[in-house]
Design a protein around this motif. Sequence first.
Motif, PDB file in Angstrom:
ATOM      1  N   GLY A  64      15.240 -15.199   1.319  1.00 35.52           N
ATOM      2  CA  GLY A  64      16.040 -13.963   1.631  1.00 35.52           C
ATOM      3  C   GLY A  64      16.007 -12.846   0.695  1.00 35.52           C
ATOM      4  N   LYS A  65      15.012 -12.872  -0.317  1.00 35.16           N
ATOM      5  CA  LYS A  65      15.012 -11.692  -0.992  1.00 35.16           C
ATOM      6  C   LYS A  65      13.739 -11.218  -1.315  1.00 35.16           C
ATOM      7  N   SER A  66      13.508  -9.635  -0.867  1.00 35.94           N
ATOM      8  CA  SER A  66      12.160  -8.950  -1.044  1.00 35.94           C
ATOM      9  C   SER A  66      11.832  -8.999  -2.147  1.00 35.94           C
ATOM     10  N   LEU A  67      10.171  -9.712  -2.279  1.00 33.13           N
ATOM     11  CA  LEU A  67       9.556  -9.272  -3.581  1.00 33.13           C
ATOM     12  C   LEU A  67       8.290  -7.947  -3.018  1.00 33.13           C
ATOM     13  N   CYS A  68       7.747  -7.524  -2.107  1.00 29.27           N
ATOM     14  CA  CYS A  68       6.902  -6.513  -1.692  1.00 29.27           C
ATOM     15  C   CYS A  68       7.927  -5.634  -0.874  1.00 29.27           C
ATOM     16  N   ARG A  69       7.304  -4.612  -0.774  1.00 28.02           N
ATOM     17  CA  ARG A  69       7.736  -3.443   0.149  1.00 28.02           C
ATOM     18  C   ARG A  69       6.827  -2.680   0.593  1.00 28.02           C
ATOM     19  N   LYS A  70       6.328  -2.386   1.550  1.00 27.85           N
ATOM     20  CA  LYS A  70       5.671  -1.268   2.274  1.00 27.85           C
ATOM     21  C   LYS A  70       5.895  -0.445   1.404  1.00 27.85           C
ATOM     22  N   VAL A  71       4.976   0.873   0.910  1.00 24.03           N
ATOM     23  CA  VAL A  71       5.078   2.190   0.222  1.00 24.03           C
ATOM     24  C   VAL A  71       4.175   3.088   1.651  1.00 24.03           C
ATOM     25  N   GLU A  72       4.582   4.060   1.107  1.00 22.84           N
ATOM     26  CA  GLU A  72       3.777   5.720   1.564  1.00 22.84           C
ATOM     27  C   GLU A  72       2.682   6.023   0.828  1.00 22.84           C
ATOM     28  N   LEU A  73       1.166   6.132   0.762  1.00 20.98           N
ATOM     29  CA  LEU A  73       0.784   6.656  -0.376  1.00 20.98           C
ATOM     30  C   LEU A  73      -0.454   7.207   0.348  1.00 20.98           C
ATOM     31  N   PRO A  74       0.243   8.684   1.132  1.00 17.69           N
ATOM     32  CA  PRO A  74      -1.375   9.032   1.663  1.00 17.69           C
ATOM     33  C   PRO A  74      -1.995   9.165   0.387  1.00 17.69           C
ATOM     34  N   GLY A  75      -3.579   8.944   1.236  1.00 14.21           N
ATOM     35  CA  GLY A  75      -4.172   9.528   0.415  1.00 14.21           C
ATOM     36  C   GLY A  75      -5.130   8.357  -0.999  1.00 14.21           C
ATOM     37  N   VAL A  76      -3.963   7.587  -1.803  1.00 20.78           N
ATOM     38  CA  VAL A  76      -4.003   6.226  -2.245  1.00 20.78           C
ATOM     39  C   VAL A  76      -5.071   5.167  -2.198  1.00 20.78           C
ATOM     40  N   CYS A  77      -4.586   4.121  -0.577  1.00 17.21           N
ATOM     41  CA  CYS A  77      -5.208   3.329  -0.703  1.00 17.21           C
ATOM     42  C   CYS A  77      -6.383   3.597   0.796  1.00 17.21           C
ATOM     43  N   SER A  78      -6.094   5.383   1.090  1.00 12.65           N
ATOM     44  CA  SER A  78      -7.244   5.433   1.685  1.00 12.65           C
ATOM     45  C   SER A  78      -8.463   5.922   0.916  1.00 12.65           C
ATOM     46  N   VAL A  79      -8.370   6.261   0.072  1.00 13.64           N
ATOM     47  CA  VAL A  79      -9.801   7.139  -1.043  1.00 13.64           C
ATOM     48  C   VAL A  79     -10.302   5.386  -1.460  1.00 13.64           C
ATOM     49  N   HIS A  80      -9.654   4.442  -2.008  1.00 18.20           N
ATOM     50  CA  HIS A  80      -9.960   3.322  -2.196  1.00 18.20           C
ATOM     51  C   HIS A  80     -10.934   2.826  -0.839  1.00 18.20           C
TER      52      HIS A  80
END
Length: 138
Positions: free
Chosen positions: A72-88
């Motif tokens: 019931g505990k979150s280990l990962c959360r989505k984050v919006e980092l425009p340009g970061v993941c798309s750069v890779h």
Amino acid sequence: MSQCWEIVGGEDKGGILVRRDHDLASLQESSRLSFGAIVQEIEFRQATGRLQYELLQGSGPARGWVSTVARGKSLCRKVELPGVCSVHADLGLMHDMKPRLHTEWVEAGTESVDLVVRSMTGSVVFTRKKVSYETSVS
């Protein structure tokens, strides 16, 4: 754009467990994915809450599978980092084509950072000034 995730669990344990395959019975990696690490989603299986990732920032195995929720505990959360993941992705840095890179975020204000991507030798391969970001809780 590819989805980024932040590791928000395991702070008291040195990070979260990483397995080599989707199956919870698969071989466990010898090191944990560090608290605060940023990873890029390769595959997310909603039904099981399992995430296959590639490490962008932080320490731990470069690739693997993690649970996004445990007991019931979150280990990962989505984050919006425009340009970061798309750069890779834009630089062809995903999967086996990718040389090991180091991504740095340099604080540039309360809602933006400067992005620097370096090769393992320290050479700068990409920079983007003042990347705005917004976190989201899944």
